[in-house]
Design a protein around this motif. Structure first.
Motif, short mmCIF file in Angstrom:
data_model
loop_
_atom_site.label_atom_id
_atom_site.label_comp_id
_atom_site.label_asym_id
_atom_site.label_seq_id
_atom_site.Cartn_x
_atom_site.Cartn_y
_atom_site.Cartn_z
N LEU A 152 -12.74 -11.59 15.79
CA LEU A 152 -14.30 -11.76 15.69
C LEU A 152 -14.70 -11.50 14.40
CD1 LEU A 152 -16.93 -12.50 16.69
CD2 LEU A 152 -17.29 -10.08 17.56
N ALA A 153 -14.15 -10.43 13.74
CA ALA A 153 -14.43 -9.93 12.42
C ALA A 153 -14.10 -11.13 11.25
CB ALA A 153 -14.09 -8.62 12.06
N PRO A 206 -26.43 -6.94 3.83
CA PRO A 206 -26.95 -6.39 4.97
C PRO A 206 -26.33 -7.60 6.05
CG PRO A 206 -28.63 -7.24 4.10
CD PRO A 206 -27.49 -7.44 2.79
N VAL A 207 -25.85 -6.88 7.22
CA VAL A 207 -25.50 -7.63 8.61
C VAL A 207 -26.20 -7.12 9.67
CG1 VAL A 207 -23.64 -8.71 10.01
CG2 VAL A 207 -23.23 -8.24 7.54
N ASP A 235 -27.19 2.09 11.34
CA ASP A 235 -27.07 1.59 10.19
C ASP A 235 -25.76 2.42 9.39
OD1 ASP A 235 -27.16 1.31 7.34
OD2 ASP A 235 -29.24 2.07 7.25
N THR A 236 -24.68 1.63 9.23
CA THR A 236 -23.46 2.10 8.72
C THR A 236 -22.91 1.16 7.74
OG1 THR A 236 -22.28 1.16 10.75
CG2 THR A 236 -22.83 3.70 10.82
N GLY A 237 -21.86 1.72 6.95
CA GLY A 237 -21.07 0.96 5.98
C GLY A 237 -21.71 1.20 4.76
N LEU A 257 -16.00 -4.89 8.91
CA LEU A 257 -17.08 -5.35 8.08
C LEU A 257 -17.35 -4.45 7.03
CD1 LEU A 257 -19.68 -7.03 10.73
CD2 LEU A 257 -17.31 -8.10 9.88
N HIS A 258 -17.27 -3.20 7.43
CA HIS A 258 -17.48 -2.37 6.31
C HIS A 258 -16.55 -2.46 5.13
CE1 HIS A 258 -19.66 0.38 9.55
NE2 HIS A 258 -20.61 -0.87 9.00
#
Length: 279
Positions: free
Chosen positions: A267-268, A26-27, A18-20, A47-48
């Motif tokens: 991809l991101a 939430p992803v 669980d990071t960011g 993403l973060h």
């Protein structure tokens, strides 16, 4: 807020990265075979940076606390229920992303639990119905020959003990780097995850009609690469037929099957564009 490092479903306990930003949208990131949550290590920070919080579980068979015996424990309906339990622990709904086997499971989560999925980004693997159609009518069966080998008990497990042997060589032929094969040896073989990981394949004959597929009614993107040695193009092109929602196919040129580590930036970008479409 606190970090979600593990969650339970029945007697099983799953590890989660669980990071960011703690207040981020939430992803959920679902890994494939033969990798763990670390396969998202290049994608998650991107993403973060856009304010998203990512949850990447080590799924059934991969987490030490979630390695039940018997191939019936690995049918797709059980894998889907594991992801649903994670989303409920997060407090859902979430944006969902899955690569390889994670994509196969994610298609069914999106189809059967649209109330829990705000958007869906599949990576490499098309909708299960499109894949089955391709298996029957195209060269897909030739590219999926290894699925038959994986059905034989203990053979792959035995070969995988041989560092530099046929399993390592096979992964190299799919495009994995030497460092990535070394990570496979450390995180999968030495970690004891390989038998459970193979259980996903061995349960396929039991999974038909048990939670696989269904029409998808959430905004969807499929990211596929022309250098993919496992997935041929026809099934990719048929995928749209099974989505009753905004849909986009993103094709990456000359990228291997291992998109999360070989093309994290595009991809991101695709994930972020799909999320933005429903923001």
């Amino acid at each position: 807020m606190t970090r979600l490092t593990t969650y339970a479903r029945g007697p099983l306990f799953f590890d989660v990265t669980d990071t960011g930003p703690e207040d981020g949208t939430p992803v959920v990131l679902l890994h494939g075979f033969p990798e763990r949550a670390s396969c998202w290590r290049e994608v998650a920070p991107l993403l973060h940076a856009q304010g998203l919080r990512t949850y990447a579980p080590d799924q059934r068979g991969y987490s030490p606390g979630a390695r039940p015996r018997g191939r019936s424990s690995y049918v797709v309906s059980e894998l889907v229920a594991d992801v649903v339990a994670l989303i409920e622990a997060i407090g859902g709904p979430v944006h969902l992303v899955g690569h390889d086997w994670g994509a196969n499971v994610g298609w069914s989560v999106a189809a059967r639990h649209p109330e829990l999925v705000r958007s869906w980004t599949a990576v490499s693997v098309p909708h299960p119905a499109a894949f089955v159609k391709a298996m029957k009518t195209t060269r897909q069966g030739l590219h999926s020959w290894y699925m038959g080998l994986f059905q034989v008990p203990l053979v792959v497990e035995g070969l995988a003990r041989w560092a530099g042997g046929p399993v390592d060589q096979g992964l190299r032929r799919t495009g994995m780097s030497r460092d990535e094969v070394a990570r496979f040896r450390t995180e999968i073989v030495e970690h004891g995850a390989l038998p459970g990981a193979l259980g996903w394949y061995r349960a396929l004959p039991l999974s038909r009609g048990r939670g696989m597929g269904g029409r998808v009614r959430v905004p969807t993107t499929l990211v596929w690469s022309t250098g993919d040695s496992a997935i041929v193009r026809p099934g990719v092109d048929w995928c749209e037929q099974y989505v009753d929602a905004p849909y986009e196919l993103v094709v990456l040129e000359d990228v291997s099957h291992w998109i999360p580590t070989h093309a994290p930036e595009p991809l991101a970008d695709a994930i972020l564009a799909r999320i933005a479409s429903v923001a």
